[in-house]
Scaffold this motif. Structure first.
Motif, mmCIF file in Angstrom:
data_model
loop_
_atom_site.group_PDB
_atom_site.id
_atom_site.type_symbol
_atom_site.label_atom_id
_atom_site.label_comp_id
_atom_site.label_asym_id
_atom_site.label_seq_id
_atom_site.Cartn_x
_atom_site.Cartn_y
_atom_site.Cartn_z
ATOM 1 N N ALA A 137 0.830 -1.209 0.000
ATOM 2 C CA ALA A 137 0.000 0.000 0.000
ATOM 3 C C ALA A 137 0.865 1.261 0.000
ATOM 4 C CB ALA A 137 -0.930 -0.014 1.216
ATOM 5 N N GLU A 138 1.946 1.261 0.794
ATOM 6 C CA GLU A 138 2.841 2.413 0.849
ATOM 7 C C GLU A 138 3.526 2.650 -0.495
ATOM 8 O OE1 GLU A 138 3.459 4.741 3.146
ATOM 9 O OE2 GLU A 138 1.859 3.887 4.378
ATOM 10 N N THR A 139 3.815 1.558 -1.209
ATOM 11 C CA THR A 139 4.509 1.668 -2.494
ATOM 12 C C THR A 139 3.702 2.486 -3.498
ATOM 13 O OG1 THR A 139 5.567 -0.476 -2.136
ATOM 14 C CG2 THR A 139 5.570 0.359 -4.386
ATOM 15 N N ILE A 140 2.382 2.254 -3.554
ATOM 16 C CA ILE A 140 1.577 2.955 -4.570
ATOM 17 C C ILE A 140 0.788 4.138 -3.993
ATOM 18 C CG2 ILE A 140 1.359 0.870 -5.972
ATOM 19 C CD1 ILE A 140 -1.569 0.721 -5.047
ATOM 20 N N ARG A 141 0.938 4.374 -2.712
ATOM 21 C CA ARG A 141 0.146 5.435 -2.067
ATOM 22 C C ARG A 141 0.424 6.809 -2.672
ATOM 23 N NH1 ARG A 141 -0.268 6.300 4.513
ATOM 24 N NH2 ARG A 141 -1.354 8.294 4.453
ATOM 25 N N THR A 142 1.670 7.071 -3.043
ATOM 26 C CA THR A 142 2.029 8.408 -3.541
ATOM 27 C C THR A 142 1.462 8.702 -4.931
ATOM 28 O OG1 THR A 142 4.110 7.504 -4.395
ATOM 29 C CG2 THR A 142 4.168 8.520 -2.208
ATOM 30 N N THR A 143 0.831 7.709 -5.563
ATOM 31 C CA THR A 143 0.262 7.938 -6.907
ATOM 32 C C THR A 143 -1.184 8.422 -6.848
ATOM 33 O OG1 THR A 143 -0.587 5.674 -7.177
ATOM 34 C CG2 THR A 143 1.710 6.072 -7.804
ATOM 35 N N LEU A 144 -1.788 8.453 -5.661
ATOM 36 C CA LEU A 144 -3.221 8.758 -5.549
ATOM 37 C C LEU A 144 -3.512 10.238 -5.760
ATOM 38 C CD1 LEU A 144 -6.021 7.429 -4.747
ATOM 39 C CD2 LEU A 144 -5.599 8.352 -2.475
ATOM 40 N N GLY A 145 -4.581 10.499 -6.475
ATOM 41 C CA GLY A 145 -5.102 11.863 -6.564
ATOM 42 C C GLY A 145 -4.557 12.681 -7.720
ATOM 43 N N PRO A 146 -5.123 13.888 -7.877
ATOM 44 C CA PRO A 146 -4.729 14.767 -8.986
ATOM 45 C C PRO A 146 -3.262 15.169 -8.950
ATOM 46 C CG PRO A 146 -6.740 15.545 -7.934
ATOM 47 C CD PRO A 146 -6.192 14.472 -7.060
ATOM 48 N N LYS A 147 -2.669 15.169 -7.757
ATOM 49 C CA LYS A 147 -1.255 15.568 -7.645
ATOM 50 C C LYS A 147 -0.359 14.391 -7.285
ATOM 51 C CE LYS A 147 -1.835 20.489 -6.872
ATOM 52 N NZ LYS A 147 -1.283 21.672 -6.195
ATOM 53 N N GLY A 148 -0.843 13.181 -7.581
ATOM 54 C CA GLY A 148 -0.050 11.985 -7.329
ATOM 55 C C GLY A 148 1.160 11.923 -8.252
ATOM 56 N N MET A 149 2.211 11.272 -7.790
ATOM 57 C CA MET A 149 3.443 11.141 -8.561
ATOM 58 C C MET A 149 3.418 9.861 -9.396
ATOM 59 S SD MET A 149 4.954 13.874 -7.636
ATOM 60 C CE MET A 149 6.690 13.770 -8.034
ATOM 61 N N ASP A 150 4.359 9.777 -10.335
ATOM 62 C CA ASP A 150 4.449 8.598 -11.210
ATOM 63 C C ASP A 150 5.521 7.635 -10.706
ATOM 64 O OD1 ASP A 150 2.575 9.817 -12.734
ATOM 65 O OD2 ASP A 150 3.887 10.300 -14.424
ATOM 66 N N LYS A 151 5.447 6.408 -11.186
ATOM 67 C CA LYS A 151 6.471 5.396 -10.905
ATOM 68 C C LYS A 151 7.125 4.997 -12.227
ATOM 69 C CE LYS A 151 5.090 4.880 -6.561
ATOM 70 N NZ LYS A 151 5.880 5.375 -5.427
ATOM 71 N N MET A 152 8.436 4.784 -12.164
ATOM 72 C CA MET A 152 9.134 4.238 -13.326
ATOM 73 C C MET A 152 9.473 2.788 -13.031
ATOM 74 S SD MET A 152 12.760 5.268 -15.130
ATOM 75 C CE MET A 152 12.200 6.714 -16.010
ATOM 76 N N LEU A 153 9.000 1.901 -13.888
ATOM 77 C CA LEU A 153 9.230 0.466 -13.706
ATOM 78 C C LEU A 153 10.088 -0.052 -14.852
ATOM 79 C CD1 LEU A 153 5.499 -0.016 -12.953
ATOM 80 C CD2 LEU A 153 7.233 -0.472 -11.260
#
Length: 548
Positions: free
Chosen positions: A38-54
């Motif tokens: 949950a913590e891993t993807i938590r920062t992607t939530l919402g209009p100002k969420g960040m992206d992940k590079m995989l």
């Protein structure tokens, strides 16, 4: 794994190297896995969420903030974490959006359950309390839902789904494309998302995306000598190959005379001619064949002025059926004018590096295509994911005709009502219901954190505002609590309903596990290593979870 018998002799129950965790150890490890995910993807939530590079083992890159894409691309090994990945996949399949929300709620439910376990509340009691709270949450959600059946609401739903993703700068024209597409393919109150084909082409800005009143097929003509443009197209869809079939059994033909060889070749040619003649007699001037077309058949079709496409995908054939009204023919002997579909024009066109066949000006098509542009491949892929989510939520809204207000408003309202409900429950289940209520607040809290706002202040302000109205949410752009109805921030009721239900059921299942038994290597990412968050494989810094 051994256990001493009565005579002091070891009794072998499980093979050597088997891992086993029991009681609180098993619960602690499963909860920890859920929290990490949950913590891993938590920062992607919402209009100002960040992206992940995989980056995968081949070096292919995916840049996204779409929850289910992140979880699908991650190589997750821990069994409890895999259960939460299933929550996200179910959310994606059922609704098309809300995957991140579902996983972070599940993670927070496990976190709150851990606090209750620490004060000796039995896992079964927690699970029962969570079940009661989830049922009550669904009732509350029904009460605060708003009926929606107008186009403006559908546009707002689409724009809300795309906000914070790569498509945000062009969300208004894209929302209009999506709503128009969904309304076009809707049949008897139901929408099949597969009938909307997104054709992704890089090399231009997102603003240049447009809808096609028909189908775009990612194929070229079978031969360049065929006509490139057909007006008033009569379209045949064949599942039958226009070539001589191979024998299903091994056979040898012994020829003793060159004339026999010539007769054999001429017979094959005649069979192909007969098949082509059957197409010509039907009146078709465009053919889409799911199988192969012989080179000789291509020659004859070209001479007859017929545009043919070979080895078309099954999904394209199904969409062409819906768009043109043609019937898929499985035996060329059955082909006649009655099976043909119609389109105003069919033509081949090259866009950037892609050669495509356009089937346009269809009469009331129930399957259509969207040409999606993007400056680079990664941009186009992320916009496609945003469109896919938006199509899902617009389709859900059209089917259910129920929406809820966004910006964390439903979670705060459900949390508030659940606290009132908890006061009516006697016994320790009350603690679990209260924990469920607190866990739901993780959504507005995360929205605030990702926008750089003070999450405590945001929650306090939201709780106070909900004493007067259930539609007050957090506007992350203004940094204030506002009436989200006026801002047009709306989501389908089904997104929240599915997210809460799936998260509660997954948390309940994980909590009821008190024994983990795995074959050698099956639980390598458990034990003390789960707590070590330092370092990615290959010495890269960053602290990726060791369960991946």
């Amino acid at each position: 794994m051994a256990q001493l018998g009565g005579a002091g002799q070891p009794i072998i129950i499980l093979p050597e190297g088997t891992s086993r965790f029991q009681g609180k150890d098993a619960q602690r490890l499963n909860i920890l896995a859920g929290k990490i995910l949950a913590e891993t993807i938590r920062t992607t939530l919402g209009p100002k969420g960040m992206d992940k590079m995989l980056v995968d083992s081949l070096g292919d890159i995916v840049v996204t903030n779409d929850g289910v894409t992140i979880l699908r691309e991650m190589d997750i090994a821990h069994p409890a974490a895999k259960m939460l990945v299933e929550v996200a996949k179910t959310q994606e399949d059922e609704v098309g959006d809300g995957t991140t929300t579902a996983v972070i709620i599940a993670g927070e439910l496990l976190k709150k359950a851990e606090e209750l376990l620490d004060i000796n509340v039995h896992p079964t009691i927690i699970a029962m309390g969570y079940r009661q709270a989830a049922l009550k949450a669904q009732e509350i959600l029904e009460d605060i839902s708003i009926e929606a059946n107008d186009k403006e609401t559908l546009l707002n739903v689409a724009m809300t789904a795309m906000t914070g993703k790569g498509s945000e700068k062009a969300k208004e024209p894209l929302a209009d494309l999506i709503v128009s597409a969904v309304m076009q393919v809707e049949e008897d109150g139901e929408v099949n998302k597969k009938n909307i084909n997104i054709q992704r082409i890089q090399g231009a800005s997102v603003d240049e995306s447009h809808i096609v009143n028909g189908i775009v097929v990612d194929k070229s003509r079978a031969d360049n000598s065929m006509p490139k443009n057909i007006e008033n197209a009569k379209i045949a869809l064949l599942k039958y190959p226009i070539e001589v079939k191979d024998l299903e059994t091994d056979a040898k033909i012994k020829l003793t005379d060159p004339n026999q060889m010539q007769a054999f070749i001429e017979n094959e040619e005649q069979m192909i001619k007969d098949m082509v003649q059957k197409v010509i007699d039907s009146g078709a001037n465009v053919i889409f064949c799911q199988k192969g077309i012989d080179d000789l058949a291509v020659h004859y079709l070209s001479r007859a002025g017929i545009l043919a496409v070979k080895r078309a995908k099954k999904s394209d054939m199904e969409r062409l059926e819906k768009a043109t009204g043609a019937q898929l023919v499985t035996n060329i002997e059955d082909l006649s004018a009655a099976e043909l579909g119609e389109a105003g024009k069919v033509y081949e066109k090259k866009i950037f590096d892609d050669v495509l066949i356009f089937v346009e000006e269809c009469k009331d098509p129930k399957a259509i295509s969207i040409i999606l542009r993007g400056s680079t491949r990664h941009v186009a892929e992320e916009v496609e994911r945003a469109l896919d989510d938006a199509i899902g939520v617009v389709a859900s809204t059209m089917e259910d005709k129920q929406v809820v207000i966004g910006g964390g408003a439903p979670e705060i309202e459900i949390s508030r009502k659940l606290r009132e409900y908890a006061d009516t429950i006697s016994g320790r289940e009350q603690l679990a219901v209260n924990a469920f209520a607190e866990a739901l607040e993780v959504v507005p809290k995360t929205l605030a954190e990702n926008a750089g706002l003070d999450s405590i202040d945001a929650i306090v302000d939201l709780r106070a505002a909900h004493e007067d109205s259930p539609y007050m949410g957090l506007d992350v752009f203004q940094g204030e609590v506002m009436d989200m109805r006026e801002s047009g921030v709306v989501e389908p009721q089904r997104v929240k309903k599915q997210a809460i239900q799936s998260a509660a059921e997954a948390a309940e299942m994980i909590l009821r596990i008190d024994d983990m038994i795995a074959a050698k290597g099956g639980l390598e990412a458990t034990g003390d290593d789960m707590g070590d968050m330092g370092g990615m494989p290959g010495g890269m810094p960053g602290g990726m979870p060791p369960m991946m």
